[in-house]
Design a protein around this motif. Structure first.
Motif, PDB file in Angstrom:
ATOM      1  N   GLU A  26      52.690 -24.650 -13.122  1.00 36.20           N
ATOM      2  CA  GLU A  26      51.293 -24.694 -12.690  1.00 36.20           C
ATOM      3  C   GLU A  26      50.600 -23.386 -13.080  1.00 36.20           C
ATOM      4  O   GLU A  26      51.165 -22.300 -12.933  1.00 36.20           O
ATOM      5  CB  GLU A  26      51.243 -24.895 -11.176  1.00 36.20           C
ATOM      6  N   HIS A  27      49.383 -23.505 -13.599  1.00 33.79           N
ATOM      7  CA  HIS A  27      48.691 -22.345 -14.164  1.00 33.79           C
ATOM      8  C   HIS A  27      47.238 -22.317 -13.720  1.00 33.79           C
ATOM      9  O   HIS A  27      46.546 -23.338 -13.772  1.00 33.79           O
ATOM     10  CB  HIS A  27      48.755 -22.409 -15.691  1.00 33.79           C
ATOM     11  N   PHE A  86      38.245 -34.090 -23.854  1.00 35.65           N
ATOM     12  CA  PHE A  86      38.311 -32.857 -23.095  1.00 35.65           C
ATOM     13  C   PHE A  86      39.764 -32.445 -22.852  1.00 35.65           C
ATOM     14  O   PHE A  86      40.576 -33.252 -22.383  1.00 35.65           O
ATOM     15  CB  PHE A  86      37.652 -32.995 -21.720  1.00 35.65           C
ATOM     16  N   GLN A  87      40.075 -31.211 -23.139  1.00 35.13           N
ATOM     17  CA  GLN A  87      41.412 -30.668 -22.909  1.00 35.13           C
ATOM     18  C   GLN A  87      41.281 -29.426 -22.032  1.00 35.13           C
ATOM     19  O   GLN A  87      40.223 -28.840 -21.926  1.00 35.13           O
ATOM     20  CB  GLN A  87      42.073 -30.305 -24.232  1.00 35.13           C
ATOM     21  N   HIS A  88      42.405 -29.014 -21.416  1.00 35.77           N
ATOM     22  CA  HIS A  88      42.382 -27.777 -20.622  1.00 35.77           C
ATOM     23  C   HIS A  88      42.218 -26.599 -21.519  1.00 35.77           C
ATOM     24  O   HIS A  88      42.606 -26.547 -22.628  1.00 35.77           O
ATOM     25  CB  HIS A  88      43.684 -27.624 -19.814  1.00 35.77           C
ATOM     26  N   VAL A 139      51.151 -30.669 -17.445  1.00 38.07           N
ATOM     27  CA  VAL A 139      50.327 -30.556 -18.655  1.00 38.07           C
ATOM     28  C   VAL A 139      50.127 -29.108 -19.106  1.00 38.07           C
ATOM     29  O   VAL A 139      49.614 -28.864 -20.186  1.00 38.07           O
ATOM     30  CB  VAL A 139      48.938 -31.233 -18.484  1.00 38.07           C
ATOM     31  N   ALA A 140      50.553 -28.160 -18.287  1.00 40.86           N
ATOM     32  CA  ALA A 140      50.397 -26.744 -18.636  1.00 40.86           C
ATOM     33  C   ALA A 140      51.327 -26.364 -19.786  1.00 40.86           C
ATOM     34  O   ALA A 140      52.419 -26.930 -19.931  1.00 40.86           O
ATOM     35  CB  ALA A 140      50.682 -25.859 -17.424  1.00 40.86           C
ATOM     36  N   HIS A 141      50.872 -25.419 -20.590  1.00 42.15           N
ATOM     37  CA  HIS A 141      51.610 -24.974 -21.778  1.00 42.15           C
ATOM     38  C   HIS A 141      53.056 -24.586 -21.463  1.00 42.15           C
ATOM     39  O   HIS A 141      53.974 -24.998 -22.162  1.00 42.15           O
ATOM     40  CB  HIS A 141      50.862 -23.791 -22.411  1.00 42.15           C
ATOM     41  N   ARG A 183      40.091 -22.883 -12.725  1.00 37.11           N
ATOM     42  CA  ARG A 183      40.741 -24.196 -12.692  1.00 37.11           C
ATOM     43  C   ARG A 183      42.246 -24.021 -12.646  1.00 37.11           C
ATOM     44  O   ARG A 183      42.791 -23.067 -13.195  1.00 37.11           O
ATOM     45  CB  ARG A 183      40.328 -25.067 -13.861  1.00 37.11           C
ATOM     46  N   VAL A 184      42.895 -24.968 -11.962  1.00 37.58           N
ATOM     47  CA  VAL A 184      44.348 -24.999 -11.897  1.00 37.58           C
ATOM     48  C   VAL A 184      44.812 -26.137 -12.793  1.00 37.58           C
ATOM     49  O   VAL A 184      44.349 -27.267 -12.680  1.00 37.58           O
ATOM     50  CB  VAL A 184      44.845 -25.189 -10.455  1.00 37.58           C
TER      51      VAL A 184
END
Length: 155
Positions: A83-84, A153-155, A77-79, A71-72
């Motif tokens: 983009e991660h 649900f969270q990443h 929202v990435a830590h 998943r991207v």
């Protein structure tokens, strides 16, 4: 874009799954599966049992490869604000010994056996649902549809 390859152990006993609570730098907590990043030169097969021992105090053996989840995570929202991509490798792991305890000086806490019927009520990483779906369906391709993120649900 950053990239992380991380094996996760799905540990099931009767109708319970082993979860750990991830504590973010912000103090926000999310339930997830034991696991984490592969160290340089490390085989994910070995990394999953190392991570299990580090995060829970339990020893385990890999029983089977369940599959992958890629998943991207968008930058906003990435830590790290970039983009991660996370490539999760899921293994079914059988506990063989050890004593349940929290990770020493780590990002996870409260390793807990949780009834699978109660998981849906927890604020959790989408990895939990992906791992459970892989274990329940055992798809020949080793791939399940990614769990949409939002709400509990969270990443």
């Amino acid at each position: 874009m950053t990239l992380r390859i991380a094996p996760y152990g799905l540990c099931l006993e009767q109708d319970q799954v082993l979860l750990v609570r991830h504590v973010a730098d912000s103090g926000e907590t999310t339930w997830t599966l034991p696991g984490g990043g592969v160290e340089h030169g490390e085989d994910p097969f070995d990394a999953v049992t190392r991570e299990l021992a580090e995060e829970t105090g339990l020893d385990g053996v890999v029983e089977r490869l369940l599959g992958l989840d890629s998943r991207v995570i968008p930058a906003h929202v990435a830590h790290a604000g970039v983009e991660h991509q996370n490539i999760g490798i899921f293994y079914l792991v059988r506990i063989t010994g050890g004593r349940l305890r929290a990770e020493l000086n780590g990002e996870t806490a409260d390793p807990t056996w949780t009834a699978t019927s109660e998981v849906k009520y927890l604020r959790r990483s989408s990895l939990v649902d992906s791992g459970l779906a892989l274990a329940q369906t055992l798809p020949a391709t080793g791939h399940v549809t990614s769990t949409p993120v939002g709400g509990l649900f969270q990443h």
